[in-house]
Design a protein around this motif. Structure first.
Motif, short mmCIF file in Angstrom:
data_model
loop_
_atom_site.label_atom_id
_atom_site.label_comp_id
_atom_site.label_asym_id
_atom_site.label_seq_id
_atom_site.Cartn_x
_atom_site.Cartn_y
_atom_site.Cartn_z
N SER A 152 50.78 18.99 37.13
CA SER A 152 51.09 19.79 35.95
C SER A 152 49.85 20.54 35.47
N PHE A 153 48.76 19.82 35.48
CA PHE A 153 47.48 20.42 35.11
C PHE A 153 47.19 21.62 36.00
N ILE A 154 47.31 21.40 37.30
CA ILE A 154 47.02 22.47 38.26
C ILE A 154 47.93 23.66 38.03
N ARG A 155 49.20 23.38 37.89
CA ARG A 155 50.15 24.47 37.70
C ARG A 155 49.86 25.27 36.44
N HIS A 156 49.56 24.55 35.40
CA HIS A 156 49.27 25.22 34.14
C HIS A 156 48.05 26.13 34.29
N ALA A 157 47.03 25.59 34.94
CA ALA A 157 45.82 26.39 35.14
C ALA A 157 46.10 27.60 36.03
N ARG A 158 46.89 27.41 37.06
CA ARG A 158 47.24 28.55 37.94
C ARG A 158 48.01 29.60 37.15
N VAL B 146 31.77 15.96 25.26
CA VAL B 146 31.92 15.47 26.63
C VAL B 146 33.33 15.79 27.13
N ALA B 147 33.50 15.72 28.43
CA ALA B 147 34.76 16.11 29.06
C ALA B 147 35.96 15.37 28.47
N GLU B 148 35.75 14.13 28.12
CA GLU B 148 36.85 13.31 27.63
C GLU B 148 37.55 13.95 26.42
N ASP B 149 36.75 14.55 25.55
CA ASP B 149 37.31 15.12 24.31
C ASP B 149 37.50 16.63 24.39
N CYS B 150 37.33 17.19 25.57
CA CYS B 150 37.31 18.65 25.68
C CYS B 150 38.69 19.26 25.46
N TYR B 151 38.72 20.20 24.55
CA TYR B 151 39.99 20.83 24.21
C TYR B 151 40.50 21.69 25.36
N VAL B 152 39.58 22.29 26.10
CA VAL B 152 39.96 23.10 27.25
C VAL B 152 40.74 22.25 28.25
N LEU B 153 40.14 21.12 28.60
CA LEU B 153 40.80 20.23 29.57
C LEU B 153 42.11 19.68 29.02
N ALA B 154 42.09 19.32 27.76
CA ALA B 154 43.31 18.77 27.15
C ALA B 154 44.44 19.79 27.16
N SER B 155 44.10 21.01 26.85
CA SER B 155 45.12 22.06 26.80
C SER B 155 45.75 22.30 28.16
N LEU B 156 44.91 22.23 29.17
CA LEU B 156 45.43 22.46 30.51
C LEU B 156 46.30 21.30 30.95
N ALA B 157 45.91 20.10 30.52
CA ALA B 157 46.67 18.92 30.92
C ALA B 157 48.03 18.87 30.22
N ASP B 158 48.05 19.35 29.00
CA ASP B 158 49.27 19.20 28.21
C ASP B 158 49.79 20.56 27.73
N HIS B 159 50.80 21.00 28.41
CA HIS B 159 51.36 22.32 28.10
C HIS B 159 51.85 22.42 26.65
N ASP B 160 52.20 21.29 26.07
CA ASP B 160 52.73 21.30 24.71
C ASP B 160 51.70 21.80 23.70
N LEU B 161 50.43 21.73 24.09
CA LEU B 161 49.40 22.22 23.18
C LEU B 161 49.37 23.75 23.12
N CYS B 162 50.13 24.36 24.01
CA CYS B 162 50.14 25.82 24.02
C CYS B 162 50.95 26.38 22.88
N GLY B 163 50.47 27.50 22.36
CA GLY B 163 51.18 28.16 21.28
C GLY B 163 52.57 28.60 21.70
N ARG B 164 52.65 29.29 22.81
CA ARG B 164 53.95 29.77 23.29
C ARG B 164 54.00 29.67 24.81
#
Lengths: 138, 138
Positions: free
Chosen positions: A49-55, B118-136
DNA sequence: CTTGAACCTCTAGTCACTAGAGAGACTACA
DNA sequence: TGTAGTCTCTCTAGTGACTAGAGGTTCAAG
């Protein structure tokens, strides 16, 4: 534990693409059944999911590799991640700029001809043949 | 009569690209010297300028083929040319639209993290991992 | 006539997949 | 347990529009 087809359905990433990501090292090779078929867990699902989102956001495979590397080391500084995201953002902005210039030029060219004449007098063809007819550079 | 290198200089199209266009049928095979080297005339120069201009505007090789076909028959209706140009225009507009959505999303993601954590708390990484964090959606 | 740049063809690589062949594995139902 | 039918496996090759490189030939200037 689910099959590659199931993973494909849940993530909307095509089966051959999943195998491709594995080959490229983006996705860890999953367990296999006795008959050599891939079996995924939730870990694989999240990763994909992460990969897809980033792509979807236009990140390259290479950039995604770096982001995943970072994900695997939660204690590292996330500076690189922010840099990658900002790099991507400026690339997108540059593309938009360029496309807007193209849009203007194409609009002008397309409007110059109603399509009812013959090729000899066509403004579209003439514009393409002679750059000087362009409003500005591109 | 001039060489491929000279043609390349005048049109700013790289030598291998010129040969590629010839192979693809966009550019007519020019005359050759006794030693088998290509020699171009003004015709070739104009044709290549046309191709380059069209490529700069994002037309595909296929589309350019059709446009050239039309150029070679000045008596035909130029409806097809207008259609191709309009098709290209709407493709460009669609791309712009999509890229603008990406821009917004990336801006939001990139702004969410200053890169100092640090990476653990990174919003960039979190956003990519979780699509729900996206605005639209995108 | 020699030197060195430009030219020739051919093959393979780029990116991110996509398509297809041919063979084997799994699952649901009888 | 048998079997039908779908899914999965690996491998190769193709996409678009070039780009890079090898290994060899030709040209133009001096």
């Amino acid at each position: 534990m689910f099959s590659i087809g199931e993973l494909s359905k849940r993530t909307k990433v095509k089966v051959p693409t999943i195998r491709y990501y594995e080959e490229m090292g983006l996705l860890a090779p999953p367990e296999r059944t006795a008959g050599n078929q891939r079996r995924y867990t939730n870990d694989g699902l999240e990763r994909l999911s992460f990969i897809r989102h980033a792509r979807d956001l236009g990140f390259s495979i290479d950039a995604i590799s770096s982001l995943i590397e970072l994900q695997n080391h939660p204690d590292r500084s996330c500076e690189a991640a922010t840099e990658i995201a900002e790099g991507q953002l400026s690339e997108v902005r540059a593309k938009i700029k360029r496309l807007k210039a193209l849009e203007n030029e194409l609009k002008r060219i397309a409007q110059g001809c109603d399509g009812r004449g013959v090729a000899e007098d066509c403004y579209v063809l003439a514009s393409l043949a002679d750059h000087d007819l362009c409003g500005r550079d591109h």
